[in-house]
Enzyme design. Structure first.
Site, PDB file in Angstrom:
ATOM      1  N   GLU A  92      57.990   3.327  24.391  1.00 49.01           N
ATOM      2  CA  GLU A  92      59.460   3.194  24.347  1.00 49.01           C
ATOM      3  C   GLU A  92      60.130   4.108  23.325  1.00 49.01           C
ATOM      4  O   GLU A  92      61.156   3.761  22.749  1.00 49.01           O
ATOM      5  CB  GLU A  92      59.860   1.744  24.077  1.00 49.01           C
ATOM      6  CG  GLU A  92      59.475   0.805  25.206  1.00 49.01           C
ATOM      7  CD  GLU A  92      60.052  -0.594  25.058  1.00 49.01           C
ATOM      8  OE1 GLU A  92      60.447  -0.956  23.947  1.00 49.01           O
ATOM      9  OE2 GLU A  92      60.110  -1.302  26.083  1.00 49.01           O
TER      10      GLU A  92
ATOM     11  N   GLU B 169      55.780  -2.601  31.802  1.00 49.11           N
ATOM     12  CA  GLU B 169      56.096  -3.908  31.201  1.00 49.11           C
ATOM     13  C   GLU B 169      57.242  -4.549  31.963  1.00 49.11           C
ATOM     14  O   GLU B 169      58.117  -3.847  32.485  1.00 49.11           O
ATOM     15  CB  GLU B 169      56.558  -3.757  29.733  1.00 49.11           C
ATOM     16  CG  GLU B 169      55.474  -3.422  28.759  1.00 49.11           C
ATOM     17  CD  GLU B 169      56.005  -3.322  27.322  1.00 49.11           C
ATOM     18  OE1 GLU B 169      56.917  -4.069  26.946  1.00 49.11           O
ATOM     19  OE2 GLU B 169      55.490  -2.446  26.597  1.00 49.11           O
TER      20      GLU B 169
HETATM   21  C1  GAL Z   1      58.949  -4.104  24.849  1.00 46.11           C
HETATM   22  C2  GAL Z   1      57.849  -3.508  23.967  1.00 46.11           C
HETATM   23  C3  GAL Z   1      56.714  -4.468  23.745  1.00 46.11           C
HETATM   24  C4  GAL Z   1      57.239  -5.809  23.381  1.00 46.11           C
HETATM   25  C5  GAL Z   1      58.110  -6.272  24.495  1.00 46.11           C
HETATM   26  C6  GAL Z   1      58.622  -7.669  24.287  1.00 46.11           C
HETATM   27  O1  GAL Z   1      60.139  -3.475  24.672  1.00 46.11           O
HETATM   28  O2  GAL Z   1      57.361  -2.353  24.569  1.00 46.11           O
HETATM   29  O3  GAL Z   1      55.881  -3.996  22.749  1.00 46.11           O
HETATM   30  O4  GAL Z   1      57.929  -5.717  22.198  1.00 46.11           O
HETATM   31  O5  GAL Z   1      59.231  -5.415  24.571  1.00 46.11           O
HETATM   32  O6  GAL Z   1      59.213  -8.099  25.449  1.00 46.11           O
END
Ligand code: GAL
Length: 767
Positions: free
Chosen positions: A357, A428
């Site tokens: 990110e 994710e």
């Molecule tokens: C994302 C990040 C992860 C975790 C996640 C929580 O933005 O890449 O490491 O923090 O959010 O939902």
């Protein structure tokens, strides 16, 4: 040859110059993997492990030979250290998540070697992942194994064998010194299948490495007098614009992100526990893991190779890119180190070379990609971002898609993710969009389970998407800035103890190997608003489910293809809890069906929420049959009402291929017991100590988990074992896992769990 150096270190969480000569009396005896500070399950000060500590190991060398090369190999330590051997400073080393190998041939002796590691575990803003906020804790310590590797004066290292679907084989390694004679043997089931004098050759019709049959060959390399062996596989992996292909077959990737942290000890868990995570993930039915956000244990990766579980690795980082030269140099070091450590794993399908990110950084990422491609010409790279249309320097556009904010929309249309003609993988989703604790209300857990299904369904809808990897496998320790302020992000489909939340069943239900049926409700009206049942869903891979109420058939229910059109096994929605049990012959069949539907709706959502057409229909039936209010309530009390009235029982039978394959019942809970599960009864001392999980669950007479039980259990041990995290634990949501740790001593051992219902003894053997 290897000599492990994991037992009997002296340790003190302090450093003074005099420790370089001798350790103080109050230093502790510890074994590796080790953390400088064990923390509680939650609520602690994250600064507690950030400091300088001193480790000392005194050792003799087995079969010492001064003409050999001696490499001191650290699996990983967090995060940087001055390392001394026999009073000589070997250097300053930054490990973080990388292995460190030091040639100590000049300084080592046969007896009484003194190795001292002065370890600094303070977060250093000049090294990734640090410099800004990080949503995970890093802990401190020598948390992966240490060994002495004994090799000839000239040797080879970084062995990589690449095999493809046609049997084409290529061997790579780095040579140190001069070696004149090489020979290569391919071993299939320990038999020599092929021999060659060259590093490149083709074997005929290899048994492929696949998800179902992850077959591993052995490459035996003869380099002058030394023999090296590595496992490898033959397979083709390709991310294309229209999806992911394994051995030329399109496979939709469905997976989870893994953090390596366990309760109390964070990353410091030995082989069996690293393997256990891979086993649990395979059992969940997922086919891919992302090692977010750093390279993970070799034991974990080896197990993924063995089990047929695909992996995407990733360099350490979290959103932040340092401007400082030191930070950027370490980023390059991290890319090279990760590729060299992991390229020989057939499970690995792409290198995550972009800081998770982070924003665009043309120079950094151009160079990072090049580094990875130079060290491994076969694998693709991936860059994970949370913004659409950022600069694509990698081969795959990784996108963290947090679109899903309710049960309506799962994912963004991939056309809006990038304009580039590139493969897209959702790396994710979920996570912070709806955290849920193991102790959360069952309604929230159901909602989260369905949100995961919503995303998976959209992933199948967008045929060109390579797949989706959910956030995340287990709850994890995080900095105080994140999570709930107690240092835990409750984003896992399992809790930190690797016990399942309801959302785990969304993944389990997508496979067809074992029957799955998880009822996303406890069917206790007192738990829901207006003493109703609210939405009753089932996660299952069955064709349909039969519901019985008080042993009487209510009806059969099929997967909800209307709302979840694309996924293989959508959840089943139960919209009728009266059905065929209502056989009052005052009414004709159509009326009976209508009454069942209307009363079920009222039972599920509350009388006050009946839609107008249901109210009208019921009034017409009442009018026709001259039913007064008392008579209507009589039907209600007999068939629906349970709160405060006679408790009901429900049984669900899962039918697959016309056979009943799984059954679950919910009865009033009347008597209770503890159940204790361990994957094995032995702890096995190998290169280091072993850890065994013991799961303790509080169940009713029907073996339903009593998720509101928070009882305290006292644990005691006899024999050469101890319980990580102390001897008093409380159930989290009706269950808890105890981690039993061995030392280097073998023998009989016993864990005694003192509960309110008596003592439970678990005899164990340490071998
Ligand atoms: C994302 C990040 C992860 C975790 C996640 C929580 O933005 O890449 O490491 O923090 O959010 O939902």
């Amino acid at each position: 040859m290897k000599q492990s150096l994991n037992f009997n270190w002296s340790f003190i969480f302090d450093f003074k110059k005099e420790y370089l000569t001798s350790m103080p009396e109050n230093s502790l005896k510890v074994n590796i993997p080790h953390v400088v500070k064990e923390v509680p399950y939650n609520y602690f000060d994250e600064k507690c492990y950030q400091g300088v500590s001193t480790y000392e190991k005194i050792f003799d060398v087995d079969h010492f030979d001064k003409d050999k090369t001696y490499l001191l190999n650290f699996g990983a330590f967090m995060l940087q250290a001055d390392i001394y051997l026999n009073n000589v400073l070997l250097g300053h080393f930054v490990s973080l998540y990388n292995p460190i190998s030091i040639d100590v041939s000049k300084f080592i002796k046969e007896k009484d070697n003194r190795l001292v590691v002065v370890l600094d575990s303070k977060e250093d803003p000049l090294l990734p992942p640090f410099g800004y906020a990080v949503d995970y804790l890093t802990f401190g310590g020598i948390y992966r194994e240490v060994e002495l590797e004994i090799l000839p004066k000239s040797y080879i290292k970084n062995i990589y064998v690449h095999g493809d679907i046609s049997g084409k084989t290529q061997v790579y390694f780095d040579k140190v010194g001069t070696i004149t004679n090489f020979k290569y043997q391919v071993l299939e089931d320990d038999m020599v299948l092929f021999e060659s004098n060259g590093k490149g050759f083709t074997i005929e019709r290899p048994r492929l490495w696949s998800l179902r049959d992850p077959y591993l060959y052995t490459m035996r390399i003869f380099a002058d007098d030394e023999i090296y062996e590595v496992k490898y596989g033959y397979r083709d992996v390709k991310f294309k614009r229209d999806g992911f292909y394994l051995n030329r077959e399109k496979v939709k990737l469905i997976g989870l992100n893994r953090h390596q942290l366990y309760p109390f000890v964070g990353p410091a868990m030995p082989k069996s526990m690293q393997e256990d995570d891979a086993i649990k993930l395979k059992e969940l039915g997922v086919n891919i893991i992302r090692t977010s956000h750093y390279p993970q244990s070799e034991h974990f990766l080896n197990k993924c190779d063995e089990l047929g579980l695909l992996v995407i690795d990733e360099i350490p980082g979290w959103q932040h890119i340092g401007k400082e030269d030191r930070w950027r140099e370490q980023y390059y070091e991290n890319v090279s180190s990760m590729v060299l450590k992991e390229r020989n794993h057939p499970c690995l399908v792409a290198y995550g070379v972009r800081i998770d990110e982070s924003m665009d950084d043309h120079d950094l990422y151009s160079k990072g990609n090049k580094l990875a491609h130079n060290l491994d010409p076969y694998r693709m790279t991936i860059g994970v971002r949370n913004v659409p249309n950022s600069e694509l320097l990698e081969d795959i556009y990784g996108y963290n898609d947090f679109t899903c904010s309710d049960l309506k929309v799962g994912l963004k249309n991939p056309k809006k993710v990038t304009k580039e003609k590139a493969p897209i993988l959702i790396t994710e989703y979920m996570g912070h969009m709806r955290p849920n604790k193991p102790t959360s209300d069952i309604e929230l857990q159901r909602h989260v389970a369905l949100r995961h299904a919503r995303v998976i369904d959209d992933c199948f809808k967008y045929d060109t998407l390579s797949g989706c990897i959910g956030w995340c496998f287990v709850d994890y320790y995080t900095h105080v800035d994140f999570g709930t302020g107690d240092h835990i992000c409750y984003h896992g489909v399992m809790d930190m103890y690797r016990n399942k939340k309801l959302s785990a069943s969304t993944y389990e239900a997508q496979q067809d190997i074992v029957p799955v049926m998880e009822i996303l409700s406890n069917l206790r009206p007192g738990d829901y608003q207006e003493a109703t049942y609210q939405d009753i869903y089932i996660n299952t891979n069955c064709d349909y489910v039969l519901l019985y109420k008080n042993e009487e058939l209510v009806g059969s229910f099929v997967p909800d293809k209307k709302h979840y059109k694309y996924m293989k096994h959508p959840p089943i929605y139960i919209d009728d809890i009266m059905g065929q049990t209502f056989n009052d012959d005052r009414f004709n069949e159509k009326e009976r069906k209508n009454i069942a539907k209307i009363f079920s709706y009222a039972g599920i959502y509350g009388f006050g929420h009946l839609p107008l057409n249901y109210k009208l229909k019921m009034s017409m039936i009442a009018l026709k049959h001259h039913l007064n209010w008392d008579q209507i309530m009589e039907i209600w009390n007999k068939h629906i009402s349970s709160w405060g009235g006679k408790a009901l029982s429900f049984t669900f039978k899962g039918i697959k291929n016309n056979k009943s394959v799984i059954e679950k019942s919910v009865y009033p809970s009347l008597s209770f017991h503890y159940e204790v599960n361990t994957p094995r009864k032995e702890l096995i001392i190998g290169d280091t100590y072993d850890v065994l999980p013991i799961q303790v669950r509080f169940l009713d007479q029907n073996n339903t988990l009593m998720n509101y039980a928070s009882r305290v259990i006292e644990v005691s041990t006899s024999g050469p074992i101890e319980i990580i995290g102390g001897n008093t634990h409380s159930l989290l949501n009706g269950q808890i896992t105890l981690y039993v740790r061995s030392s280097d001593i073998k023998g009989k051992a016993k864990v005694t769990i003192k509960t309110d219902l008596g003592n439970i003894e678990v005899p164990l053997t340490v071998k």
